[in-house]
Write a protein that holds these residues in place. Structure first.
Motif, mmCIF file in Angstrom:
data_model
loop_
_atom_site.group_PDB
_atom_site.id
_atom_site.type_symbol
_atom_site.label_atom_id
_atom_site.label_comp_id
_atom_site.label_asym_id
_atom_site.label_seq_id
_atom_site.Cartn_x
_atom_site.Cartn_y
_atom_site.Cartn_z
ATOM 1 N N LYS A 144 91.732 88.071 83.795
ATOM 2 C CA LYS A 144 91.892 86.614 83.823
ATOM 3 C C LYS A 144 91.750 86.116 85.253
ATOM 4 O O LYS A 144 91.083 85.119 85.516
ATOM 5 C CB LYS A 144 93.277 86.261 83.251
ATOM 6 C CG LYS A 144 93.506 84.814 83.049
ATOM 7 C CD LYS A 144 93.129 84.391 81.620
ATOM 8 C CE LYS A 144 93.191 82.896 81.392
ATOM 9 N NZ LYS A 144 93.009 82.051 82.517
ATOM 10 N N ILE A 180 86.891 87.049 77.839
ATOM 11 C CA ILE A 180 88.357 87.094 77.889
ATOM 12 C C ILE A 180 88.918 86.958 76.487
ATOM 13 O O ILE A 180 89.852 87.653 76.088
ATOM 14 C CB ILE A 180 88.913 85.968 78.781
ATOM 15 C CG1 ILE A 180 88.379 86.102 80.199
ATOM 16 C CG2 ILE A 180 90.417 85.954 78.773
ATOM 17 C CD1 ILE A 180 88.933 87.274 80.928
ATOM 18 N N GLU A 195 94.420 92.704 81.093
ATOM 19 C CA GLU A 195 94.082 91.333 80.722
ATOM 20 C C GLU A 195 94.357 90.377 81.867
ATOM 21 O O GLU A 195 93.569 89.461 82.132
ATOM 22 C CB GLU A 195 94.905 90.901 79.510
ATOM 23 C CG GLU A 195 94.261 91.208 78.190
ATOM 24 C CD GLU A 195 95.146 90.790 77.048
ATOM 25 O OE1 GLU A 195 95.649 89.645 77.068
ATOM 26 O OE2 GLU A 195 95.369 91.607 76.138
ATOM 27 N N VAL A 252 88.533 90.169 74.674
ATOM 28 C CA VAL A 252 89.492 91.171 75.129
ATOM 29 C C VAL A 252 90.854 90.910 74.517
ATOM 30 O O VAL A 252 91.516 91.815 74.009
ATOM 31 C CB VAL A 252 89.584 91.150 76.668
ATOM 32 C CG1 VAL A 252 90.763 91.957 77.136
ATOM 33 C CG2 VAL A 252 88.313 91.681 77.280
ATOM 34 N N THR A 253 91.276 89.645 74.552
ATOM 35 C CA THR A 253 92.597 89.319 74.016
ATOM 36 C C THR A 253 92.693 89.675 72.550
ATOM 37 O O THR A 253 93.675 90.262 72.101
ATOM 38 C CB THR A 253 92.873 87.811 74.162
ATOM 39 O OG1 THR A 253 92.313 87.352 75.383
ATOM 40 C CG2 THR A 253 94.345 87.538 74.132
ATOM 41 N N SER A 293 92.437 93.700 71.873
ATOM 42 C CA SER A 293 93.542 94.538 72.293
ATOM 43 C C SER A 293 94.708 94.396 71.342
ATOM 44 O O SER A 293 95.440 95.339 71.102
ATOM 45 C CB SER A 293 93.970 94.153 73.695
ATOM 46 O OG SER A 293 94.442 92.825 73.670
#
Lengths: 383, 409
Positions: free
Chosen positions: A129, A153, A125, A156-157, A160
């Motif tokens: 970023k 992003i 991550e 993804v955050t 996960s």
């Protein structure tokens, strides 16, 4: 030099102390990305518009100047290898004319994931970023780029945190999703085209501004469904989008008429609806699009004509411009065909902001929305 | 099933002959009919929900075709379909949570990857994914998966069921019908009680010594005004008569009977009187997805007058009047033309009226539309049984009540 205040004399005194503007650095767009918007340069390249700038570059390239990309990144980069990859990767994808800007960004970030040697989700991550920040700072003017990076992003955050115990499967899933995004983008265009078919009736006259691939898809689908309509397109200086669009539409046997940008109000009474694309859709529900959209929306509004915006949902950005000058300036070289005196300034902004009260409906892959829905969607995503 | 068929045909006839008056009554009868269709439909074990959905859709299509102007019919059919989908979903997630999860999948890719030994995901994940298929598409779900996977949860739920060894299986599948019928009963209750719900909010909007303007006659408006009167607000009502049916006269009589001071004006006097009015309240025939209102003919004029004089224009609508379609949609019939005899007397005008075969005498045509369309920018507030809303908020209610798959019938 022309600031907001009417007392430009005061401004002149003030600005003579600050560093000179980008007018003087026309020769090297890559050295000063903030001055001339790379986003609009790429678009011009797609449209094959030849400007003196482009010619200068071409000559320089032929003259054997080595990789301009090396002068690209502002000093903020550490990890030199990785960041070059991201920007090069992005530029590589961006050059394809059919690929949306956000898709290119997400593909570039996917490349970062693939090349990454991280072993935990957190590390991945952080790398993402950093790569996303690099991309965003390289071209501050492109809204779809920023929006696409943010969206990825965010995804993804959120992913996960919830789903996978195994890192490798998570990584492969992210990669697969990123690659699929290109398909999503194409599918989005088809969905938008389908949703807007009901709004095009037989015998209508549509005014189009700018060369949006989504709007082109809408018109193509309508023609395929054997709807009878005609299109007025604005010339679209300085990109010359009008001529390109007119050529495309005449291939589909759609009656087309070209207008000067200044002839819009003159022709507005015979228009039934206005269709535009969007570079970005902002939080208030307004759109940022090619210069001239605001003008057309104002005229349409005063004559009670609906203005429809076709935009994919990943163009929703967390911006809230309060007026025209409230965005990062995106400048573009403009050719007038004859020589201009040295002291004459040129308004080179490539885009403008149309407030939501002049827009009727937004056609997105999330459905047909009214402008107030945009902030709702953004809140749902970011909260 | 044959007796259901006959009830359906009977109802279709009633709709076609316009024997049922008013959207509330129509909506109620439609829901009751659909409830009997659902309860009497024999469902297979697998894919229960889709069987029910198909049955309801088949009946729904007939009903909508019988009276396309009454949008409440279509609305209510779509509500029932949404209910079926929701109940099925909640049952599926409950089942998933209780059973041992095997390769239950939520994406087409995963179906392909099954053989490669794709790791099993937790029940929470599948539930979340399944939930996303029922939510309208949003930015959040953009990257998660394609909407085509909406069909997969149905087969996967039945797949998981068949692979499980618990005896709950048959009871779970029987539960769907039961749950659906319960929710449909709730819907009927909602529709029946919409007037009271709306009238409860009257006290917040009508203040002391106000002048209210209304047009035509609407039961919702009547209840609304009377509720405010009960709470000891004293106010006056102007009623525009609503030519050519003059239903405003009936409303005025009712209001006077309940003790409200009423003034009757002609429709043409609306612009003249609007400057003395504090608020315009009307009942809607239907509310479209963009926030536009279909109301009795003349409301557009009242709305324009209200806009010009900055008078708030309030629309009362029960939830069965919310239509997920846009007014540009060719499926939406915005208007119905009624008999010219309401306007002109046949006897007097028999020599002018156009009776068909050209007779050489001057032709007079009469147009008598029933409805009017008010664009959303003229409406200040919608009051539904869930509360007061902005016209731009309508999309939210519609996303809550309806599924995107049911829009085309």
């Amino acid at each position: 030099m022309w600031r907001r205040s009417a007392s430009f004399i005061l401004d002149e005194r003030r600005s003579s102390n600050s560093p000179p503007m980008a007018d003087t650095t026309r020769g090297g767009p890559f050295q000063n990305p903030d001055a001339i918007s790379a986003y609009y340069q790429t678009r011009a390249a797609h449209h094959g518009v030849i400007t003196s700038d482009w010619l200068a570059q071409a000559q320089a390239a032929v003259g054997g100047v080595s990789g301009e990309e090396q002068t690209v990144s502002p000093a903020a980069e550490s990890g030199a290898d990785k960041t070059f990859n991201v920007i090069e990767e992005f530029n590589g994808w961006r050059k394809q004319p059919d690929l949306a800007e956000a898709v290119a960004a997400i593909r570039a970030l996917a490349a970062v994931i693939r090349a990454s040697e991280a072993t935990t989700m957190m590390e991945l991550e952080i790398e993402l970023k950093k790569a996303s920040d690099t991309l965003k700072s390289w071209d501050k003017t492109s809204i779809s780029l920023t929006a696409g990076c943010d969206l990825f992003i965010r995804y993804v955050t959120r992913t996960s945190a919830l789903e996978y115990e195994d890192f490798n499967s998570a990584k492969s899933r992210l990669l697969e999703r990123a690659e699929k995004f290109g398909e999503i983008s194409c599918k989005a265009r088809k969905i938008i085209a389908m949703l807007s078919q009901d709004f095009i009736f037989d015998g209508c006259t549509i005014l189009v501004h700018g060369l949006s691939r989504v709007v082109l898809e809408i018109l193509k689908t309508a023609a395929q469904n054997n709807k009878l309509f005609r299109v007025l397109c604005t010339e679209g200086r300085p990109d010359g989008t009008g001529v390109l669009l007119a050529n495309e539409l005449s291939k589909l046997d759609i009656p087309v008429k070209l207008l000067l940008d200044s002839a819009v109000a003159y022709s507005m009474d015979e228009v039934d609806m206005v269709f535009v694309g969007a570079d970005g859709v902002v939080e208030s529900g307004g759109v940022i699009n090619m210069m001239g959209t605001y003008q057309i929306a104002l005229v349409a509004h005063s004559m009670n004509k609906p203005v429809y915006v076709a935009a994919e949902s990943y163009k929703f950005a967390r911006l809230y411009p309060l007026d025209q000058k409230d965005m990062a300036p995106a400048l573009r070289p403009i050719e007038f065909g004859i020589k201009i005196a040295a002291k004459v300034e040129v308004e080179r902004s490539a885009r403008d902001y149309t407030p939501p009260q002049y827009l009727t409906l937004l056609f997105t892959d999330l459905g047909v929305l009214s402008p107030s829905v945009v902030s709702d969607e953004l809140i749902q995503l970011y909260l | 099933m044959p007796d259901v068929q006959s009830t359906v045909l009977e109802f279709v006839n009633k709709l076609r002959k316009r024997k049922i008056e008013g959207s509330q009554a129509t909506a109620r009868c439609t829901v009751e009919l659909l409830r009997s269709v659902i309860s009497q439909h024999r469902v297979p074990h697998a894919n229960q929900a889709s069987a029910l959905i198909d049955a309801v859709k088949a009946v729904g299509e007939q009903l909508v075709a019988a009276n396309p102007v009454e949008l409440a019919v279509g609305n209510v059919v779509r509500r029932v379909l949404h209910i079926i989908r929701e109940e099925d979903l909640s049952l599926t997630t409950a089942a998933m949570g209780g059973l041992d999860l095997l390769d239950a999948s939520d994406d087409d890719e995963d179906v392909c990857n099954k053989g490669i030994g794709y790791p099993a995901m937790s029940a929470a994940v599948v539930a979340a994914a399944a939930r996303s298929t029922l939510r309208p598409p949003s930015l959040q779900t953009l990257l998660e998966g394609t909407p085509e996977s909406a069909t997969v949860p149905y087969t996967s739920s039945s797949g998981a069921d068949s692979e499980s060894k618990t005896a709950d299986k048959s009871s779970i599948t029987r539960k769907l019908k039961h749950d659906v019928i319960e929710s449909v009963n709730q819907l009927i209750h909602e529709i029946a009680g919409c007037h009271e719900q709306i009238a409860e909010q009257a006290i917040e909007h009508i203040h002391q010594n106000e002048v209210i303007l209304t047009l035509g006659s609407s039961r919702t408006v009547l209840e609304f005004l009377c509720a405010a009167k009960e709470k000891k607000r004293s106010f006056r009502v102007f009623v525009a008569e609503g030519a050519p049916r003059y239903q405003g006269h009936l409303l005025a009589k009712e209001l006077v009977a309940r003790g409200l001071q009423t003034t009757v004006i002609t429709d043409s006097a609306v612009f003249a009187m609007i400057s003395r009015v504090n608020m315009v309240i009307i009942g809607a025939h239907a509310v479209m997805a963009n926030g536009g209102v279909i109301g009795p003919v003349g409301v557009n004029m009242a709305a324009l007058a209200a806009k010009k004089h900055a008078v708030p224009f309030v629309v009362l609508a029960g939830c069965h009047k919310l239509c997920p379609l846009y007014p540009h949609n060719p499926e939406v019939l915005l208007n119905e033309l009624r008999s010219p005899s309401e306007l002109l007397d046949f006897g007097e005008f028999s020599d002018c009226l156009d009776f068909g075969a050209g007779s050489g005498s001057p032709l007079l045509q009469v147009v008598n539309p029933t409805f009017d369309y008010v664009p959303p920018n003229l409406v200040s507030l919608f009051i539904t049984d869930t509360g007061g809303h902005n016209p731009s908020y309508m999309y939210r209610l519609i996303a809550d009540y309806y599924s995107a798959d049911d829009l085309v019938m």
